[in-house]
Design a protein around this motif. Structure first.
Motif, short mmCIF file in Angstrom:
data_model
loop_
_atom_site.label_atom_id
_atom_site.label_comp_id
_atom_site.label_asym_id
_atom_site.label_seq_id
_atom_site.Cartn_x
_atom_site.Cartn_y
_atom_site.Cartn_z
N GLY A 165 -1.92 -1.31 -3.70
CA GLY A 165 -3.02 -0.40 -3.42
C GLY A 165 -2.54 1.03 -3.26
N ARG A 189 -7.79 7.38 6.30
CA ARG A 189 -7.78 6.59 5.06
C ARG A 189 -6.64 5.57 5.10
NH1 ARG A 189 -10.35 7.59 0.81
NH2 ARG A 189 -8.67 7.43 -0.70
N SER A 190 -5.50 5.98 5.62
CA SER A 190 -4.35 5.07 5.70
C SER A 190 -4.65 3.89 6.62
CB SER A 190 -3.11 5.82 6.19
OG SER A 190 -2.80 6.89 5.31
N VAL A 197 -3.56 4.94 -2.03
CA VAL A 197 -4.48 5.66 -1.15
C VAL A 197 -4.35 7.15 -1.45
CG1 VAL A 197 -5.18 6.09 1.24
CG2 VAL A 197 -4.17 3.88 0.62
N ILE A 222 0.84 -1.20 0.00
CA ILE A 222 0.00 0.00 0.00
C ILE A 222 0.88 1.25 0.00
CG2 ILE A 222 -1.72 1.28 1.34
CD1 ILE A 222 -2.66 -1.52 2.40
N LEU A 225 -8.05 3.21 -3.05
CA LEU A 225 -9.04 3.35 -1.99
C LEU A 225 -9.90 4.56 -2.32
CD1 LEU A 225 -9.71 1.89 0.75
CD2 LEU A 225 -8.61 3.84 1.86
N TRP A 251 -11.95 -0.51 -1.81
CA TRP A 251 -10.95 -0.79 -2.84
C TRP A 251 -11.65 -0.97 -4.18
CZ3 TRP A 251 -6.19 0.40 -1.96
CH2 TRP A 251 -5.64 0.27 -0.69
N SER A 260 -7.00 1.49 4.99
CA SER A 260 -6.36 0.67 3.95
C SER A 260 -5.72 -0.59 4.53
CB SER A 260 -5.30 1.49 3.20
OG SER A 260 -4.11 1.65 3.96
#
Length: 268
Positions: free
Chosen positions: A111, A138-139, A113, A24, A66, A72, A142
């Motif tokens: 991924g 948000r992190s 973000v 990520i 994201l 996702w 994820s």
């Protein structure tokens, strides 16, 4: 909120995803990270994105993003369309970065973000401020896919070039941001790849660049955007410049922070 410009973005069904992302990357900062490549202003104000996606920025089943609703979905340009909603987004460095890095992941998914918002000064990214708290939220979200955050890519500073005070304070503010995000995510050695700005709103661009290039903290590196082609506004990178920057960021990650899975730890 005017979302008309984004009606061409297909929404993915969760069931279509090949696998959860294992690697990520947080994309944050201001407009050059959010992407203005291919965005042109009409004479009467509102801009539009030309829809041109370079081959280096094409979607791939193993590159996810994201969404603003914390789901996702397959990543595609413009990556920040539902995050940086006050402006029209175009091509940024994220997809070009992801396509290079993906080649090294042995089939595992990656991924992204997106968190960048155009026109934002670094003081707006201080702990307790909405932008910072949203990035942390948000992190953390994820990580529920059981992947790992491998790096924060940061491109910001143009809004801090207008006043001597802001430019002087930049280094301390950036170092505090790095400390805060590592502490709040519980990742004390999280790699940070920042971009030294190529342009600015004001006369203190060199002072901000000096601060960015002068940060000397563990697991922090800087790539320099100076000299990359700018659009006619002399502020935002062109689409092709964003592709080049994405490759520079990928090279920095792969050379400094990535150990191929096939490598066994060295002994002795």
């Amino acid at each position: 909120m005017d979302m008309e410009t984004n009606t061409n973005i297909p929404v993915a069904e969760q069931g279509q995803l090949p696998q959860a992302p294992k690697h990520i990357f947080i994309l944050s900062g201001q407009s050059n990270m959010a992407g203005r490549g291919g965005v042109f202003k009409h004479p009467h104000g509102h801009g539009h994105w030309d829809g041109v996606v370079p081959p280096e920025c094409q979607s791939h089943p193993c590159i996810l993003r994201l969404s603003a609703t914390l789901n996702w979905e397959p990543a595609r340009e413009p990556l920040h369309y539902d995050i940086d909603t006050r402006k029209v987004c175009g091509v940024g460095p994220g997809m070009a970065f992801a396509n290079v890095v993906r080649d090294h992941l042995g089939g595992e998914c990656l991924g992204l973000v997106p968190c960048a918002v155009g026109g934002t000064a670094i003081k707006e990214w201080d702990r307790g401020q909405q932008l910072y708290e949203n990035m942390v939220k948000r992190s953390k979200e994820s990580l529920k896919s059981e992947g790992e955050i491998k790096a924060l890519l940061w491109y910001q500073g143009e809004s801090d070039t207008s006043s001597h005070h802001d430019a002087e304070a930049y280094k301390g503010n950036m170092e505090r941001l790095i400390h805060n995000v590592r502490e709040d995510l519980g990742l004390p050695s999280l790699p940070i790849i920042q971009v030294a700005i190529a342009s600015g709103d004001g006369r203190y661009t060199e002072k901000v660049r000096e601060a960015q290039l002068g940060i000397d903290l563990p697991n922090v590196t800087c790539v320099d955007a100076k000299g990359l082609p700018l659009k006619q506004d002399n502020l935002h990178l062109t689409t092709q410049a964003q592709v080049t920057l994405g490759h520079m960021l990928a090279d920095a990650f792969l050379t400094k922070f990535y150990a191929p899975p096939s490598q066994s730890p060295k002994t002795g």
